[in-house]
Design an enzyme around this catalytic site. Sequence first.
Site, short mmCIF file in Angstrom:
data_model
loop_
_atom_site.label_atom_id
_atom_site.label_comp_id
_atom_site.label_asym_id
_atom_site.label_seq_id
_atom_site.Cartn_x
_atom_site.Cartn_y
_atom_site.Cartn_z
N HIS A 1 0.80 -1.19 0.16
CA HIS A 1 -0.02 0.03 0.05
C HIS A 1 0.83 1.40 -0.15
CE1 HIS A 1 -3.11 2.62 2.34
NE2 HIS A 1 -3.37 2.62 0.93
N GLU B 1 0.24 -0.87 -4.46
CA GLU B 1 -0.71 0.33 -4.60
C GLU B 1 -0.14 1.54 -4.79
OE1 GLU B 1 -4.13 2.89 -3.28
OE2 GLU B 1 -1.85 2.30 -2.18
N ASP C 1 -1.13 6.05 -5.86
CA ASP C 1 -2.18 7.03 -5.95
C ASP C 1 -1.79 8.17 -7.12
OD1 ASP C 1 -3.71 6.27 -3.55
OD2 ASP C 1 -1.72 6.74 -2.62
N HIS D 1 -0.95 10.83 -2.71
CA HIS D 1 -2.21 10.37 -2.14
C HIS D 1 -2.91 11.68 -1.56
CE1 HIS D 1 -4.63 9.26 1.37
NE2 HIS D 1 -4.98 8.11 0.70
#
Length: 269
Positions: free
Chosen positions: A32, A59, A61, A74
């Site tokens: 993440h 993962e 953003d 993010h």
Amino acid sequence: MTLRSLLLATLCSLSLGNFATAQHEKPIILAHRGGAYEYEENTLEAFRACYDRGIRGFETDLRMTKDGVLVILHDDTLNRTHNGSGSIEHMTAAELKDVTTKKGQKMLFFDELLDYFADKPGVYIELEMKTSNKELYPDTRIEEYCRKLYDAAKSRKPEDSTYIFTSFDERPLRAIHSIDAKAPMSYIASKPCSPEFIEKAKDIGADRIACQLKGTSRAAVEEAHKEGLLVNCWPGRAVEDYYLAIGLGIDVHCTDIPVAIQSTKEKLP
């Protein structure tokens, strides 16, 4: 057989088939933000360190600058993670070139992340579209954002890797679906898996969901699978979360401590 033994046996017996690549076992360990509790989040250093440790799920953003350049970030502003302030949506790419993280790493642009993974086949990357703030992303900006993201990801993805478009925001998911009805997409919500969540994801055109680990039942995961959806549960912040993910039978475990989880996985039978 103890519950823990059963969970370990389950882990060893499950494989992802054509979900990702043959070397992955369920659940995929998904770093993440590149491993937000182990490294500076969303930095090239984080992605590189996790990859070198054997992790193949990531993962991140995506946001877009005022002049249409995709950036890895993010938050709605730079304030928490970088030596800067304000929203990147109000800045140009040139203005971000000299912005660094709190520990002095350079701002990461999407093309740089694509460059890093271009020669690394067999990875699974979730690309979260951070467009929920409608002041920063009015409806008129969604099409441009999605087209640029889709084209960049499709053109640079290694053939046997899986790049997934994800979001809490329905608008970019529907836009991606209109560009490519077969594009892998995940609908995210800050709630456990439920029949309503499953139906909403199907309505959007998603082929997977990302839901909260807490409160999600094995029966709900099985129902999602019956409906043709793959399941990602988050957050993962302890080894116990990983064991729970195994027991639930989910496909992807999104964790802030991917290296610790990778080490745990390697010690399992």
